[in-house]
Design an enzyme around this catalytic site. Structure first.
Site, PDB file in Angstrom:
ATOM      1  N   CYS A   1      -0.390   5.109   0.816  1.00 23.73           N
ATOM      2  CA  CYS A   1      -0.815   6.073   1.323  1.00 23.73           C
ATOM      3  C   CYS A   1      -0.095   7.099   0.752  1.00 23.73           C
ATOM      4  O   CYS A   1       1.847   7.581   0.660  1.00 23.73           O
ATOM      5  CB  CYS A   1      -0.780   6.075   2.868  1.00 23.73           C
TER       6      CYS A   1
ATOM      7  N   CYS B   1       3.668   7.049   2.465  1.00 32.73           N
ATOM      8  CA  CYS B   1       4.808   5.564   1.622  1.00 32.73           C
ATOM      9  C   CYS B   1       5.187   6.904   0.226  1.00 32.73           C
ATOM     10  O   CYS B   1       6.407   6.843  -0.320  1.00 32.73           O
ATOM     11  CB  CYS B   1       3.817   4.643   0.998  1.00 32.73           C
TER      12      CYS B   1
END
Lengths: 322, 79
Positions: free
Chosen positions: B10, B13
């Site tokens: 995502c 991250c």
């Protein structure tokens, strides 16, 4: 609570912009400024308070708590914890695996997963700003009930075989739960306020702007005729349309507020909001990594039916809430 | 030193990975930054909130993206 602000904005519109608040333009401008300021104040307070509480419940601890419970009490606990445990949808897979591996029953895991996106502090704050205490609390309680009932049904269906096999074989190590000081918790809460507001302000402003337009210009007769509480199909249509429509639900609240003022049923608007958050396509695709299509289908059907019932309930008790 | 950024892909991250690389560069230390997306490996670390931040196989923090300056401090402390 916000009467002072209401008066202040009225003064602003009438004396600075020189527009009467009884005109279309005036009422739109008033709605926009008043709503924006009110929502930001409440968001700040709510996110701070809930985040502080949340700092006591990281998922690692939640999983430990839930692995000790079973039955309906467990479902209620799971839903309640779902309201304060944060997760962006990218954490739903690790959370799911962590729960199952820790021995949390499938039904409890789903109670958590259903309630978690429906009820969160940002939605609560905006509902509070738009509709007041009664409705905001009723929304939270129904979100919890949908999670509890949905989880119980999924648990009863004995669908453990619908979880991908590798989930049961995973090696999960326990992570040390951080001990935080009071100051660290306050910092964590402040960080969260900043983070959430930065993430949603654009959706909110678009939502409030659309709400302001609806406020000034939408034809009330048409809306209340087709989407009013007296039309039994409105809720159904709202949920079916809401499921594939993945939007930032928080932006839809001010729109819902304006629509309700124009005669759209409260239940209709709320079930639409719940459907867009609880049942989003990106979330399904993520969960597909850990559960098989049959269980995903069940999850959508059960949650969908729950949300539709909530819509009818709210439409029938609307007069008690606003 | 080996630093691992654990995440399922995502945006947060990815942001942490970038911040980590910047922090390592600014510190001028020899450290390898590895992005781990395999869910099995992430779970072995016991991380439930992504992104997770690991230095030499020890989980340092999870579920947040500190600023570059903060990360530099964290890396220094865990040498």
């Amino acid at each position: 609570m916000f009467n002072w602000l209401n008066k202040l904005i009225t003064l602003l519109v009438e004396n600075v912009f020189h527009v009467s608040t009884s005109t279309r333009l005036g009422s739109s401008i008033h709605f926009f400024f008043y709503d924006t300021i009110k929502i930001i104040i409440l968001l700040g307070i709510m996110i701070f308070l809930i985040s502080y509480v949340r700092s006591y419940f990281p998922p690692e601890r939640t999983k430990k708590i839930l692995s000790r419970f079973d039955g309906v009490v467990g479902n209620i606990m799971a839903s309640l914890l779902g309201t304060v445990t944060p997760f962006c949808s990218c954490s739903s897979v690790p959370i799911f695996i962590g729960f199952i591996e820790a021995g949390v029953p499938l039904g409890l895991t789903f109670s958590f997963l259903i309630t978690s996106p429906i009820v969160n502090e940002a939605a609560f704050a905006i509902l509070l700003a738009s509709f007041g205490w009664k409705l905001a609390f009723t929304y939270v309680i129904t979100g919890i009930v949908v999670g509890v009932v949905g989880g119980i049904v999924i648990g009863k269906l004995k669908m453990e075989d619908q979880v991908e096999g590798y989930v049961y074989e995973m090696q999960v190590n326990d992570l040390e739960i951080e001990k935080l000081t009071h100051k660290e918790r306050v910092n964590f809460a402040l960080e969260n306020v900043k983070d959430i507001i930065l993430r949603i302000w654009i959706f909110l402003l678009i939502g409030i702007a659309l709400g302001a337009l609806i406020h000034g210009w939408a034809p009330a007769e048409v809306l209340s005729k087709y989407a009013g509480p007296s039309n039994p199909f409105a809720v159904l249509v709202a949920v079916v349309v809401g499921i594939p429509l993945y939007s930032n639900a928080l932006g839809t609240i001010p729109i819902a507020e304006a629509l309700i003022a124009k005669g759209v049923g409260i239940g209709t608007a709320l079930s639409f909001m719940m459907a867009t958050t609880a049942l989003s396509l990106p979330e399904m695709l993520l969960l597909r990594k850990v559960i098989k299509p049959k269980l995903i289908k069940m999850f959508v059907i059960i949650t969908g039916i729950g949300i539709i019932l909530v819509g009818y309930l709210f439409n029938s008790i609307a007069h008690l809430l606003v | 030193m080996i630093i691992k950024v654990l995440g399922t892909g995502c945006s947060t991250c990815k942001k942490l990975e970038k911040h980590t690389k910047d922090a390592v560069k600014k510190l001028g230390i020899e450290a390898e930054v590895i992005k781990v997306e395999d869910i099995k490996t992430i779970m072995q670390f016991g991380v439930m909130k992504v992104p997770g931040f690991v230095i030499d196989e020890k989980v340092i923090f999870t579920g947040k993206v500190p600023k570059v300056a903060e990360l530099m401090q964290i890396i220094e402390e865990n040498k």
